[in-house]
Design a protein around this motif. Sequence first.
Motif, short mmCIF file in Angstrom:
data_model
loop_
_atom_site.label_atom_id
_atom_site.label_comp_id
_atom_site.label_asym_id
_atom_site.label_seq_id
_atom_site.Cartn_x
_atom_site.Cartn_y
_atom_site.Cartn_z
N ALA A 139 0.71 -1.18 0.03
CA ALA A 139 0.07 -0.06 0.13
C ALA A 139 1.08 1.17 0.02
O ALA A 139 1.95 1.19 0.97
CB ALA A 139 -0.96 -0.01 1.14
N TRP A 140 0.51 2.11 -1.01
CA TRP A 140 1.60 3.29 -0.99
C TRP A 140 0.60 4.64 -1.59
O TRP A 140 -0.02 4.38 -2.72
CB TRP A 140 2.66 2.97 -1.90
N VAL A 141 0.71 5.69 -0.97
CA VAL A 141 0.33 6.92 -1.44
C VAL A 141 1.55 7.75 -1.67
O VAL A 141 2.43 7.85 -0.71
CB VAL A 141 -0.55 7.61 -0.49
N GLU A 142 1.59 8.49 -2.83
CA GLU A 142 2.84 9.33 -3.13
C GLU A 142 3.03 10.35 -1.85
O GLU A 142 2.05 10.98 -1.46
CB GLU A 142 2.42 10.06 -4.27
N GLY A 143 4.20 10.65 -1.53
CA GLY A 143 4.59 11.41 -0.52
C GLY A 143 4.58 10.80 0.75
O GLY A 143 4.94 11.33 1.95
N SER A 144 4.27 9.59 0.91
CA SER A 144 4.51 8.91 1.94
C SER A 144 5.43 7.52 2.08
O SER A 144 5.94 7.31 0.84
CB SER A 144 3.04 8.14 2.42
N HIS A 145 5.39 6.71 3.08
CA HIS A 145 6.19 5.50 2.95
C HIS A 145 5.29 4.19 2.39
O HIS A 145 4.17 4.19 3.06
CB HIS A 145 6.97 5.24 4.17
N PRO A 146 5.90 3.45 1.73
CA PRO A 146 5.16 2.23 1.50
C PRO A 146 5.08 1.22 2.55
O PRO A 146 5.75 1.20 3.57
CB PRO A 146 5.90 1.61 0.33
N VAL A 147 3.88 0.47 2.73
CA VAL A 147 3.68 -0.21 3.69
C VAL A 147 3.56 -1.75 3.11
O VAL A 147 2.71 -2.03 2.02
CB VAL A 147 2.33 -0.24 4.60
N PHE A 148 4.31 -2.70 3.39
CA PHE A 148 4.27 -4.11 2.70
C PHE A 148 3.99 -4.98 3.81
O PHE A 148 4.09 -4.87 4.89
CB PHE A 148 6.02 -4.37 2.35
#
Length: 172
Positions: A139-148
């Motif tokens: 899960a990833w939103v531009e400007g944040s860190h991805p969550v795997f």
Amino acid sequence: MPHACAPSAWSLEFPNTPAFRIPLCGLLVGRSTQCDMVLEDPEASRRHAQFLILDSKPWVVDLASTNGILVNSHIVRRERLSEGAIVLVGETRILVRLAHKEDLFLPAPLFEAWHGSESGSAHTKTERLRRLAGAETCAWVEGSHPVFHWPENGCWEDLGPTRKPLLQDVIG
């Protein structure tokens, strides 16, 4: 290619895959999807061995695997490798040799995920991140860190040394 993963002058040949150069940052081999080279080999451990370049020479290190590693038919824990060495990880035979100009700079699946293309189709940035991380979901939103979410309770620290800089390059 990120500097940390610059290719060395040494290559590995795995069965049924194009030869590729050992990255200077090292290469983790095993069954885990978080390894840099994922083996479909039931005799290989999740994190079986690591290939390293030390003083411009290739080495292999057993990572406390269940079945150990063989280099030229001898059981080793760590070994400096020479041209033509055969490394057995589980039942997977790996040839170590000096690189040829046509050798890939990365294992093909990592290269495809890093560039976001496979058979001519583009993947979303989220899918590229998921593939590079060897994760089940991302899960990833531009400007944040991805969550795997990794299988078998994996975590960032379990990633192979080649995957990490490639992932950081895509995250930006």
